[in-house]
Design an enzyme around this catalytic site. Structure first.
Site, PDB file in Angstrom:
ATOM      1  N   SER A  21       0.786  -1.238   0.005  1.00 45.02           N
ATOM      2  CA  SER A  21      -0.075  -0.196   0.117  1.00 45.02           C
ATOM      3  C   SER A  21       0.922   1.185  -0.062  1.00 45.02           C
ATOM      4  O   SER A  21       2.155   1.400   0.404  1.00 45.02           O
ATOM      5  CB  SER A  21      -0.922  -0.110   1.102  1.00 45.02           C
ATOM      6  N   ALA A  23       0.550   3.842   1.831  1.00 40.07           N
ATOM      7  CA  ALA A  23       0.862   4.264   3.352  1.00 40.07           C
ATOM      8  C   ALA A  23       1.966   3.470   3.884  1.00 40.07           C
ATOM      9  O   ALA A  23       2.773   4.127   4.492  1.00 40.07           O
ATOM     10  CB  ALA A  23      -0.616   4.020   4.315  1.00 40.07           C
ATOM     11  N   THR A  24       2.180   2.152   3.682  1.00 35.57           N
ATOM     12  CA  THR A  24       3.171   1.480   3.995  1.00 35.57           C
ATOM     13  C   THR A  24       4.586   1.710   3.378  1.00 35.57           C
ATOM     14  O   THR A  24       5.470   1.835   3.987  1.00 35.57           O
ATOM     15  CB  THR A  24       2.872  -0.043   4.063  1.00 35.57           C
ATOM     16  N   GLU A  40       6.560  -0.269  -5.396  1.00 35.88           N
ATOM     17  CA  GLU A  40       5.094  -0.446  -6.261  1.00 35.88           C
ATOM     18  C   GLU A  40       4.055  -0.314  -5.326  1.00 35.88           C
ATOM     19  O   GLU A  40       3.969  -1.282  -4.545  1.00 35.88           O
ATOM     20  CB  GLU A  40       5.402  -1.732  -7.082  1.00 35.88           C
ATOM     21  N   CYS A  74      -3.170  -4.781  -7.086  1.00 38.35           N
ATOM     22  CA  CYS A  74      -2.919  -3.314  -7.086  1.00 38.35           C
ATOM     23  C   CYS A  74      -3.267  -2.764  -8.434  1.00 38.35           C
ATOM     24  O   CYS A  74      -3.365  -1.437  -8.796  1.00 38.35           O
ATOM     25  CB  CYS A  74      -1.260  -3.272  -7.115  1.00 38.35           C
TER      26      CYS A  74
END
Length: 396
Positions: A21, A23-24, A40, A74
Site C-alpha cells: 500500500s 501508506a506502508t 510499487e 494493485c
C-alpha cells in the site's frame, strides 16, 4: 513496526524493494532514507470504455478486473469510466457477466470470486459502499457480505452505478470485488476523471480508434496504459510501475528494468599522463582497442604489415635453416597468443562492440559473437599448426 524499521535502516542493507500500500510504502521509504529503493504501491486503475469499442469484450474485462483475486490486486479495475451514450448497454452487459462470477472456495476452479484476505479489507469495502449509498449511488448487484460461508469475509462482486468524484469508491483504493461506474461525455472529460486521483499505476481503455487510443496513452497519468484489455493485464518482461506525481511508487518491475533500478552505476576515470602509469593492464588496453571499429581495422592492418616486414627481414638478412625455424617459431608464438585471445572471448567482445550499433542488440551480439569467435579460433589454429611445422616451405 520497530523491527520493520530496523531491518530497512540496517547498515547491511544496500537497497530496498517494496510492493504494498501507499501508506506502508511511505513508512518504508522514510526508514530507508537515501538508500536505493524500488516501490510499487497502491493503484486506483480506471478502465475507460469509449462509444466506439467492442462493448461486450470491454464489459467482460471490467468484470474480470474487479473480481480477479477478489479485487485484492494493485491493478484491479477500481473505477469504470463509461461514455454516456453507451452507458445503458454497457451496464446490461456488465450485469450479465457479473452473474457468472460465482462466489465460493478459491481452490475450486469454478469459483470466480474468493474471500477477502482479512477483516480490515472487508471493513474498507463496507465503508466505501456505505459512503457511496449515502451520496446517491445505486447498487445494481451484490452490496453486502454473503452468508453461508466459513467466514464473513466472502463478498460477492458488487456493481454500483452513479459513482461521483466525491465518493470514497472513486478517490481511494477499495481493494475488494467492487465495480464502481462513472459516466463521461467526451475524451477530455474521461482523461480528467482518470487523472483525478493521487494514484497512477495502471489504466486501460477500450476503443476501436487508434487515434483515440493514443490520445489516452499520452494523457492519462499512469505507469502503464493497456489498450483493449483489462487493467489486470500483466506480462513479466515489460517495465511496470507508478507514474510521476502519484503515490503509486517509482522504479520499474519487469525484465531487465528491475536489475537496472537496483544496480549501482559507477564511473572510473584513469588519468595516465604524468602519473607514472607506464604499464596499462592488458584487459583494459584490449577493451580500449576493441572499443572503436576504426582503431580495430587500423590495428589489424598494422599487425599484417608488421608480420610481412618481419618475414621479409628474416628472409633478407638470413638464408639459413635456423632463420626459417626462428621465423616459424615467432609467427607460431604470435598465432598462439591470438588463438588464446579468441578462446578467452576476444571475438565475443568484438562482436558485442559491433552489435551495439545494430537493432535487437542482444540477439545480434550472441550470433555475431559466436560466429567471430569460432572463425577467429579456426583461422588462428590453422595458422598456428602451419607455423609450428617449421619447414623451409613456411614463407609469408
Amino acid at each position: 513496526a520497530a523491527g520493520f524499521e530496523a531491518r530497512v535502516s540496517h547498515r547491511g542493507v544496500d537497497a530496498v524493494a517494496f510492493v504494498g500500500s501507499a501508506a506502508t510504502a511511505t513508512a518504508v521509504v522514510r526508514a530507508a532514507g537515501l538508500k536505493r529503493t524500488l516501490v510499487e504501491a497502491s493503484g486506483n486503475g480506471p478502465q475507460i470504455i469509449c462509444d466506439a469499442a467492442a462493448l461486450d469484450a470491454a464489459a467482460a474485462a471490467a468484470v474480470y478486473g474487479a473480481s480477479f483475486a477478489g479485487g485484492q490486486c494493485c491493478v484491479a479495475t477500481e473505477r469504470l469510466l463509461v461514455q454516456e451514450s453507451v452507458h445503458e448497454e454497457v451496464l446490461e452487459l456488465i450485469l450479465h457477466h457479473a452473474r457468472q462470477a460465482t462466489l465460493g472456495d478459491p481452490l475450486d476452479e469454478g469459483t470466480g470470486v474468493g474471500p477477502l484476505n482479512h477483516e480490515a479489507v472487508a471493513a474498507t469495502v463496507d465503508e466505501h459502499l456505505a459512503d457511496a449509498r449515502a451520496k446517491g449511488a445505486s447498487i445494481r448487484c451484490g452490496g453486502e457480505r454473503a452468508t453461508g460461508f466459513p467466514t464473513d469475509l466472502y463478498y460477492p462482486l458488487t456493481v454500483i452505478d452513479g459513482v461521483t468524484t466525491d465518493m470514497l469508491l472513486f478517490t481511494d483504493e477499495t481493494f475488494g470485488p467492487v465495480l464502481p461506474i462513472t459516466t463521461f461525455t467526451d475524451d477530455d472529460e474521461a482523461v480528467a476523471l482518470a487523472n483525478d486521483s493521487h494514484l497512477g499505476l495502471q489504466a486501460a481503455v477500450f476503443t476501436s480508434s487508434l487515434r483515440r487510443a493514443f490520445h489516452y496513452v499520452h494523457r492519462v497519468r499512469a505507469g502503464s496504459i493497456v489498450v483493449n484489455d483489462s487493467t489486470d493485464f500483466w506480462e513479466p518482461h515489460p517495465p511496470f510501475g507508478g507514474a510521476s506525481r502519484t503515490q503509486s511508487g517509482w522504479g520499474r518491475i519487469g525484465g531487465k528494468y528491475t536489475l537496472l533500478d537496483m544496480t549501482d552505476l559507477r564511473t572510473a576515470a584513469l588519468v595516465t599522463a604524468g602519473a607514472g602509469l607506464a604499464l596499462v593492464p592488458i584487459q583494459w588496453a584490449l577493451r580500449q582497442f576493441l572499443g572503436r571499429p576504426v582503431d580495430l581495422l587500423g590495428g589489424m592492418a598494422l599487425f599484417g604489415v608488421g608480420m610481412l616486414l618481419l618475414s621479409a627481414g628474416f628472409s633478407w638478412y638470413f638464408d639459413s635453416e635456423f632463420a626459417v625455424q626462428l621465423k616459424a617459431t615467432v609467427l607460431g608464438g604470435v598465432s598462439a597468443v591470438a588463438f588464446a585471445l579468441d578462446a578467452l572471448g576476444g571475438g565475443k567482445l568484438l562482436a558485442r562492440r559491433v552489435a551495439s550499433y545494430l537493432p535487437y542488440r542482444d540477439v545480434h551480439a550472441r550470433r555475431l559473437g559466436l560466429g567471430l569467435a569460432l572463425t577467429g579460433a579456426v583461422m588462428d589454429g590453422a595458422n598456428l599448426l602451419v607455423a609450428l611445422a617449421g619447414s623451409k616451405e613456411v614463407r609469408l
